[in-house]
Design an enzyme around this catalytic site. Structure first.
Site, mmCIF file in Angstrom:
data_model
loop_
_atom_site.group_PDB
_atom_site.id
_atom_site.type_symbol
_atom_site.label_atom_id
_atom_site.label_comp_id
_atom_site.label_asym_id
_atom_site.label_seq_id
_atom_site.Cartn_x
_atom_site.Cartn_y
_atom_site.Cartn_z
ATOM 1 N N TYR A 64 0.852 -1.190 0.000
ATOM 2 C CA TYR A 64 0.000 0.000 0.000
ATOM 3 C C TYR A 64 0.886 1.239 0.000
ATOM 4 O O TYR A 64 1.897 1.267 0.703
ATOM 5 C CB TYR A 64 -0.911 0.041 1.231
ATOM 6 N N GLU A 66 -0.526 4.838 -0.397
ATOM 7 C CA GLU A 66 -1.316 6.072 -0.600
ATOM 8 C C GLU A 66 -0.474 7.288 -0.244
ATOM 9 O O GLU A 66 0.387 7.231 0.640
ATOM 10 C CB GLU A 66 -2.593 6.017 0.239
ATOM 11 N N ASP A 241 -6.240 15.610 -23.409
ATOM 12 C CA ASP A 241 -6.196 14.176 -23.149
ATOM 13 C C ASP A 241 -5.488 13.546 -24.355
ATOM 14 O O ASP A 241 -6.075 13.408 -25.426
ATOM 15 C CB ASP A 241 -7.633 13.658 -23.006
ATOM 16 N N THR A 270 -3.113 7.802 -21.228
ATOM 17 C CA THR A 270 -2.936 6.421 -20.799
ATOM 18 C C THR A 270 -1.512 6.048 -21.184
ATOM 19 O O THR A 270 -0.867 6.752 -21.967
ATOM 20 C CB THR A 270 -3.930 5.460 -21.490
ATOM 21 N N LYS A 273 -1.425 2.696 -24.895
ATOM 22 C CA LYS A 273 -1.840 2.748 -26.308
ATOM 23 C C LYS A 273 -0.589 2.945 -27.179
ATOM 24 O O LYS A 273 0.296 2.104 -27.144
ATOM 25 C CB LYS A 273 -2.878 3.854 -26.496
ATOM 26 N N ARG A 279 -0.905 -1.143 -18.861
ATOM 27 C CA ARG A 279 -2.236 -0.551 -18.795
ATOM 28 C C ARG A 279 -2.284 0.430 -17.614
ATOM 29 O O ARG A 279 -2.099 0.017 -16.465
ATOM 30 C CB ARG A 279 -3.238 -1.689 -18.587
HETATM 31 N N1 DSN Z 1 -11.195 2.514 -24.840
HETATM 32 C C1 DSN Z 1 -10.282 3.447 -25.446
HETATM 33 C C2 DSN Z 1 -10.345 3.405 -26.927
HETATM 34 O O1 DSN Z 1 -10.523 2.333 -27.468
HETATM 35 O O2 DSN Z 1 -10.203 4.429 -27.568
HETATM 36 C C3 DSN Z 1 -10.484 4.824 -24.958
HETATM 37 O O3 DSN Z 1 -11.004 4.843 -23.706
#
Ligand code: DSN
Length: 478
Positions: A64, A66, A241, A270, A273, A279
């Site tokens: 943990y 935090e 974003d 994120t 991607k 992730r």
């Molecule tokens: N789920 C992602 C996508 O496929 O674009 C975005 O949240």
């Protein structure tokens, strides 16, 4: 049997798991086999490196932590501090950001951290001030009501969903749609492109607290310098974003006006991607918002995931290597080759092409909904996802679009020639598929007809296309 470190590591891990719950070990092995065999064109997916994957499977998961680096609510966090600080340092260096926060568990979480930081920074609220110094669980019901009243209906202006915006930018199925009074900017119906004059007009009329840029299905660059000017002209905080295109920013494909970091007050992303990490999510910002962002846990987030932060540090270190810039360039080259191949075969693409990692095909010209096209492609070994197109008559469930992206196939090493072959396979499936009917004979938006022999033949060609580009060639589980 290979004896390299990666094969030994994954084989040993599976052996240990198999001794406890063999079905989990089998599912992990099956997932690798499935991923190896599929032509993955999902624009938001990728393949993280073995080092990144291995950094997640360890005892950091047991801790943990935090709070933030050096200021934890638990003792014994010195090693978590090390990996969180490393992830943040790599992120700052990679993106040229003053501050990086590596804790968010996902893109939604990163956006919530950013929204809360902006509200806390911008909105005069005694209840909010109280919330900053106490555990959220300690807030009295009266505090919560006061908070809601004092925050009022703060306004957010973001890209509309059917133009390619994201659910977390103030839309009802997400909590952001309940937190904010939201209005959207769309795209020009003739070109499919963002019309900055219209965004400026909407901002002048609506006077948002937050102007959001970023997308999950817009196949073009965004000029963040202009968007910042619009935000400044109405006193809005400018948030970007960059979840989808973070890899293109990291790889210096998007620079100058198209790099969000120098222009935005706050940037979320994120890490899994186009950035090709584990992730998870991340927030970048200047010093003004840093303190509020660092309150992300426990204000908005559950306990940090130190094992994932370790993996973020590994993946960000990889993204700082010179070959990542080459990878990012090839993602875009491949998307453009795919778009060209589709256009030459008569497809209609939203905006007529791409300058990022994704292509949005309007499948209505084939007489199909996105859902029919998605399933017919899947039957043929091609993994995509359906997506709305601007002013989509079929809504967000059936849709009229297919979104495809190149980060994953580029990681495997496929290039322009394979993208053209992929365009041919997609074209074959879409031209050979027809809309089906429901049990009552009425036209269906879900049912479709595709000769199984065609699906089988395309599936075989898709598999052949992948054969020279093995996925995780360094991992041999046999
Ligand atoms: N789920 C992602 C996508 O496929 O674009 C975005 O949240």
């Amino acid at each position: 049997m290979s004896h390299n470190a990666e094969s030994t590591a994954f084989r040993s891990a599976l052996e240990v798991i198999r001794a406890v719950e063999p079905r989990v070990a089998d599912a992990i092995g099956a997932e690798l086999a499935d991923q190896r065999e599929s032509l993955k064109l999902i624009a938001s997916e990728n393949y993280a490196s073995p080092a990144t994957l291995l950094a997640m499977g360890n005892w950091f998961s047991d801790k943990y932590a935090e709070g933030t680096v050096g200021r934890r609510f638990y003792a014994g966090c010195q090693n978590v501090d090390t990996v969180e600080a490393l992830a943040a340092e790599h992120a700052r260096e990679l993106f040229g950001a003053a501050h990086a926060y590596a804790q968010p568990h996902s893109g939604i979480d990163a956006n919530l951290v950013a929204f809360w930081a902006i509200l806390a920074d911008r909105v005069e609220s005694p209840a909010l001030k109280r919330a900053q110094v106490r555990q959220v669980n300690d807030l009295t019901e009266a505090d919560w009501f006061a908070l809601r009243r004092e925050l009022g209906d703060q306004r957010m202006l973001g890209m509309s969903l059917d133009a390619g915006g994201h659910l977390t930018h103030g839309f009802r199925p997400n909590i952001s749609g309940k937190m904010f009074d939201q209005r959207s900017y769309g795209t020009d119906p003739a070109t499919g492109l963002i019309d900055y004059d219209r965004v400026a007009e909407a901002a002048r009329e609506f006077k948002p607290l937050i102007l959001v840029a970023g997308y999950s299905a817009y196949p073009r660059k965004v000029n963040f310098r202009i968007m910042r000017e619009i935000a400044d002209s109405v006193g809005a905080t400018f948030m970007v974003d960059m979840a989808h295109f973070a890899g293109l920013v990291a790889g210096k494909v998007f620079t100058g006006d198209f790099d969000p970091v120098p222009h935005a007050h706050i940037v979320t992303t994120t890490t899994h991607k186009s950035l090709r990490g584990p992730r998870g999510g991340m927030v970048l910002c200047g010093p003004e918002l840093a303190d509020q962002v660092d309150r992300g846990c426990p204000m908005v987030l559950g306990g940090p995931l130190p094992h994932v932060m370790a993996a973020k540090a590994v993946a960000l270190a990889e993204a700082r290597r010179p070959d990542f810039a080459d990878y990012a360039r090839r993602i875009v080259d491949n998307a453009q080759a795919l778009a060209d191949g589709l256009l030459r075969r008569g497809a209609t693409l939203v905006t007529g092409g791409t300058d990022n990692h994704l292509v949005l095909i309007d499948v209505s010209g084939y007489g199909l909904t996105g859902r029919q096209a998605e399933q017919a492609l899947l039957d043929s070994g091609i993994v995509t996802n359906r997506n709305a197109v601007p002013q989509d008559p079929n809504g967000a469930w059936y849709t009229s679009g297919i979104r495809i992206g190149t980060p994953a196939l580029t990681t495997r090493g496929l290039g322009a020639a394979e993208m053209d072959a992929t365009a041919e396979l997609i074209h074959t499936v879409l031209t050979q598929t027809t809309a089906g009917t429901g049990p009552d004979g009425a036209p269906s938006k879900a049912k479709y007809v595709l000769d199984p022999a065609v699906a089988e033949q395309v599936g075989k060609q898709a598999a052949d296309l992948l054969t020279p580009f093995p996925l995780y060639p360094e991992v041999d589980l046999t």
